[in-house]
Motif scaffolding. Structure first.
Motif, PDB file in Angstrom:
ATOM      1  N   VAL A   1       0.857  -1.186   0.000  1.00 61.31           N
ATOM      2  CA  VAL A   1       0.000   0.000   0.000  1.00 61.31           C
ATOM      3  C   VAL A   1       0.895   1.238   0.000  1.00 61.31           C
ATOM      4  CG1 VAL A   1      -1.733   1.300   1.309  1.00 61.31           C
ATOM      5  CG2 VAL A   1      -1.858  -1.205   1.183  1.00 61.31           C
ATOM      6  N   ARG A   2       0.615   2.169  -0.917  1.00 60.77           N
ATOM      7  CA  ARG A   2       1.472   3.339  -1.065  1.00 60.77           C
ATOM      8  C   ARG A   2       0.750   4.662  -0.805  1.00 60.77           C
ATOM      9  NH1 ARG A   2       4.520   0.358   0.082  1.00 60.77           N
ATOM     10  NH2 ARG A   2       6.196  -0.644  -1.098  1.00 60.77           N
ATOM     11  N   GLU A   3      -0.514   4.583  -0.410  1.00 55.28           N
ATOM     12  CA  GLU A   3      -1.259   5.800  -0.105  1.00 55.28           C
ATOM     13  C   GLU A   3      -1.993   5.642   1.227  1.00 55.28           C
ATOM     14  OE1 GLU A   3      -3.513   7.817  -2.968  1.00 55.28           O
ATOM     15  OE2 GLU A   3      -2.272   7.232  -4.667  1.00 55.28           O
ATOM     16  N   ILE A   4      -2.026   6.713   1.999  1.00 58.60           N
ATOM     17  CA  ILE A   4      -2.776   6.733   3.257  1.00 58.60           C
ATOM     18  C   ILE A   4      -3.604   8.010   3.314  1.00 58.60           C
ATOM     19  CG2 ILE A   4      -2.477   7.166   5.744  1.00 58.60           C
ATOM     20  CD1 ILE A   4      -0.518   4.937   5.877  1.00 58.60           C
ATOM     21  N   VAL A   5      -4.834   7.885   3.778  1.00 64.36           N
ATOM     22  CA  VAL A   5      -5.658   9.046   4.105  1.00 64.36           C
ATOM     23  C   VAL A   5      -5.508   9.249   5.607  1.00 64.36           C
ATOM     24  CG1 VAL A   5      -7.960  10.068   4.077  1.00 64.36           C
ATOM     25  CG2 VAL A   5      -7.276   8.501   2.244  1.00 64.36           C
ATOM     26  N   ALA A   6      -4.751  10.270   5.983  1.00 62.19           N
ATOM     27  CA  ALA A   6      -4.407  10.502   7.391  1.00 62.19           C
ATOM     28  C   ALA A   6      -5.409  11.453   8.019  1.00 62.19           C
ATOM     29  CB  ALA A   6      -2.991  11.076   7.495  1.00 62.19           C
ATOM     30  N   LEU A   7      -6.071  11.002   9.090  1.00 58.39           N
ATOM     31  CA  LEU A   7      -7.153  11.755   9.721  1.00 58.39           C
ATOM     32  C   LEU A   7      -6.976  11.766  11.240  1.00 58.39           C
ATOM     33  CD1 LEU A   7      -9.954   9.927   7.732  1.00 58.39           C
ATOM     34  CD2 LEU A   7      -9.170  12.254   7.260  1.00 58.39           C
ATOM     35  N   ARG A   8      -7.508  12.791  11.869  1.00 58.06           N
ATOM     36  CA  ARG A   8      -7.546  12.772  13.322  1.00 58.06           C
ATOM     37  C   ARG A   8      -8.438  11.648  13.809  1.00 58.06           C
ATOM     38  NH1 ARG A   8     -11.058  16.900  16.723  1.00 58.06           N
ATOM     39  NH2 ARG A   8     -12.560  15.318  16.048  1.00 58.06           N
ATOM     40  N   GLY A   9      -9.604  11.525  13.209  1.00 60.76           N
ATOM     41  CA  GLY A   9     -10.566  10.504  13.586  1.00 60.76           C
ATOM     42  C   GLY A   9     -11.657  11.052  14.480  1.00 60.76           C
TER      43      GLY A   9
ATOM     44  N   ARG B   1     -16.267  14.104  22.398  1.00 62.22           N
ATOM     45  CA  ARG B   1     -15.269  14.784  21.583  1.00 62.22           C
ATOM     46  C   ARG B   1     -13.962  13.980  21.586  1.00 62.22           C
ATOM     47  NH1 ARG B   1     -14.934  19.920  22.170  1.00 62.22           N
ATOM     48  NH2 ARG B   1     -12.734  20.111  21.615  1.00 62.22           N
ATOM     49  N   PHE B   2     -13.137  14.266  20.593  1.00 64.68           N
ATOM     50  CA  PHE B   2     -11.872  13.564  20.452  1.00 64.68           C
ATOM     51  C   PHE B   2     -10.925  13.902  21.599  1.00 64.68           C
ATOM     52  CE2 PHE B   2      -7.423  13.829  19.116  1.00 64.68           C
ATOM     53  CZ  PHE B   2      -7.188  12.527  18.697  1.00 64.68           C
ATOM     54  N   THR B   3     -10.314  12.870  22.163  1.00 66.41           N
ATOM     55  CA  THR B   3      -9.245  13.035  23.141  1.00 66.41           C
ATOM     56  C   THR B   3      -8.119  12.102  22.738  1.00 66.41           C
ATOM     57  OG1 THR B   3     -10.832  13.502  24.910  1.00 66.41           O
ATOM     58  CG2 THR B   3      -8.602  12.925  25.570  1.00 66.41           C
ATOM     59  N   SER B   4      -6.929  12.628  22.596  1.00 67.92           N
ATOM     60  CA  SER B   4      -5.825  11.804  22.122  1.00 67.92           C
ATOM     61  C   SER B   4      -5.414  10.778  23.174  1.00 67.92           C
ATOM     62  CB  SER B   4      -4.630  12.676  21.750  1.00 67.92           C
ATOM     63  OG  SER B   4      -4.153  13.386  22.878  1.00 67.92           O
ATOM     64  N   HIS B   5      -4.894   9.658  22.720  1.00 64.50           N
ATOM     65  CA  HIS B   5      -4.327   8.640  23.603  1.00 64.50           C
ATOM     66  C   HIS B   5      -3.126   9.254  24.318  1.00 64.50           C
ATOM     67  CE1 HIS B   5      -2.164   5.008  24.804  1.00 64.50           C
ATOM     68  NE2 HIS B   5      -3.246   4.304  24.547  1.00 64.50           N
ATOM     69  N   PRO B   6      -2.913   8.930  25.593  1.00 65.00           N
ATOM     70  CA  PRO B   6      -1.778   9.522  26.323  1.00 65.00           C
ATOM     71  C   PRO B   6      -0.434   9.346  25.615  1.00 65.00           C
ATOM     72  CG  PRO B   6      -3.208   8.336  27.820  1.00 65.00           C
ATOM     73  CD  PRO B   6      -3.720   8.049  26.448  1.00 65.00           C
ATOM     74  N   ASP B   7      -0.271   8.225  24.915  1.00 67.29           N
ATOM     75  CA  ASP B   7       0.970   7.961  24.189  1.00 67.29           C
ATOM     76  C   ASP B   7       0.764   8.010  22.678  1.00 67.29           C
ATOM     77  OD1 ASP B   7       2.472   7.476  26.573  1.00 67.29           O
ATOM     78  OD2 ASP B   7       1.512   5.492  26.696  1.00 67.29           O
ATOM     79  N   GLY B   8      -0.357   8.632  22.258  1.00 72.50           N
ATOM     80  CA  GLY B   8      -0.686   8.644  20.836  1.00 72.50           C
ATOM     81  C   GLY B   8      -0.410   9.975  20.171  1.00 72.50           C
ATOM     82  N   PHE B   9      -0.801  10.064  18.932  1.00 74.20           N
ATOM     83  CA  PHE B   9      -0.670  11.305  18.181  1.00 74.20           C
ATOM     84  C   PHE B   9      -1.741  12.281  18.642  1.00 74.20           C
ATOM     85  CE2 PHE B   9       1.284   8.231  15.243  1.00 74.20           C
ATOM     86  CZ  PHE B   9       2.507   8.871  15.052  1.00 74.20           C
ATOM     87  N   ALA B  10      -1.343  13.516  18.889  1.00 75.04           N
ATOM     88  CA  ALA B  10      -2.267  14.507  19.429  1.00 75.04           C
ATOM     89  C   ALA B  10      -3.193  15.075  18.366  1.00 75.04           C
ATOM     90  CB  ALA B  10      -1.488  15.641  20.092  1.00 75.04           C
ATOM     91  N   SER B  11      -2.777  14.993  17.102  1.00 79.38           N
ATOM     92  CA  SER B  11      -3.577  15.597  16.032  1.00 79.38           C
ATOM     93  C   SER B  11      -3.200  14.980  14.705  1.00 79.38           C
ATOM     94  CB  SER B  11      -3.323  17.107  15.976  1.00 79.38           C
ATOM     95  OG  SER B  11      -2.008  17.365  15.488  1.00 79.38           O
ATOM     96  N   SER B  12      -3.989  15.295  13.680  1.00 77.24           N
ATOM     97  CA  SER B  12      -3.679  14.814  12.332  1.00 77.24           C
ATOM     98  C   SER B  12      -2.344  15.356  11.848  1.00 77.24           C
ATOM     99  CB  SER B  12      -4.798  15.198  11.369  1.00 77.24           C
ATOM    100  OG  SER B  12      -5.024  16.597  11.388  1.00 77.24           O
TER     101      SER B  12
END
Length: 288
Positions: free
Chosen positions: A92-100, A108-119
């Motif tokens: 796979v060579r393409e990704i649609v990168a989203l906050r989610g 509302r969205f809350t980032s994982h403590p060890d995750g990505f904070a934003s898109s």
């Protein structure tokens, strides 16, 4: 008016019936030779494994260029990058990168403590791998978590600066909505291609619920027209005419790419694409 490049969005199945519907959808639309197809990620990352299976199967069996959705929700940075690595290893060579979206049960969205904070953080990390062409979301009308459209445009600029190569918009009902957004993006210095997202309306009530969740304005005249068409038994015919006219206006305004949200219901999307002058081609399916 030139024939547009097209792409389709699918979502991964969570039941046996839904699985049959996905493969029927892919079989119906693959002959239209899309530039790429994308496979969504369920709210809160709930379809992570199913998305991976659908992405790899579509790429392997149909030879389509598949863009996998990847979000920041409910995963550490290491877990998310491991998923991306597995996509790269699968070709796979393409990704649609989203906050989610927010996880189920959250408002509302809350980032994982060890995750990505934003898109933006996710895009920067994906760009550093050098493995992917990165597509992102864009919002011609204010995102539910955004102050206004200008804030959305400036956030999109940050995503492009972080490494995104193109953006796909949320759906809208009026071509002028897209044109105003495109002009504002150009004014803010965004040069990456912005692909309008098109929703062929297979259910007007469903489309209105979807619009309400994502902040898309429903024109009163369009609501009246669909209500009248449904009463007269012409809803499908009107949906085809409306979607085709919307696409025609976009193409007349210089748009070269159209991305269709199929909802795994291919009939109307296929008819719209054919009305735009794209005819199905014979392709050979790889059978295990």
């Amino acid at each position: 008016m030139a024939t547009p490049r097209i792409s389709f969005e699918f979502f991964p199945p969570q039941t046996l019936d839904a699985s049959f519907r996905l493969w029927e959808t892919v079989q119906a639309l693959a002959p239209m030779l899309p530039e790429f197809v994308s496979v969504t990620y369920g709210a809160g990352g709930t379809t992570r494994k199913l998305t991976h299976e659908a992405v790899t199967t579509i790429g392997r069996n149909y030879g389509l260029n598949v863009a996998a959705h990847l979000t920041c929700v409910d995963a550490t940075r290491a877990e998310t990058l491991e998923i991306a690595k597995s996509y790269a290893q699968a070709g796979v060579r393409e990704i649609v990168a989203l906050r989610g979206d927010a996880p189920k049960g959250a408002t509302r969205f809350t980032s994982h403590p060890d995750g990505f904070a934003s898109s933006v953080d996710l895009i920067e990390a994906l760009a550093r791998t050098g493995d992917f062409k990165i597509r992102v979301g864009a919002y011609p009308e204010p995102h539910p978590d955004s102050a206004d459209t200008l804030a959305d445009v400036r956030w999109l600029k940050r995503k492009v600066d972080a490494g995104a190569t193109s953006a796909i918009t949320q759906f809208f009902f009026d071509a002028d909505t897209f044109f105003r957004f495109r002009d504002l993006c150009a004014k803010e210095g965004i040069s990456a291609p912005i692909i309008p997202g098109i929703l062929p309306i297979t259910s007007w009530d469903g489309a209105k619920r979807f619009a309400n969740r994502c902040g898309t304005q429903v024109p009163a005249k369009l609501d009246e027209a669909f209500t009248t068409a449904a009463r007269d038994g012409r809803e499908e015919l009107y949906a085809l005419a409306h979607c085709t006219q919307l696409c025609d206006k976009l193409l007349e305004g210089g748009v070269e790419d159209l991305h269709f949200y199929t909802l795994n219901r291919p009939h109307l999307t296929r008819e719209v694409v054919r009305a735009l002058g794209i005819q199905p081609q014979i392709i050979l399916e790889n059978v295990a």
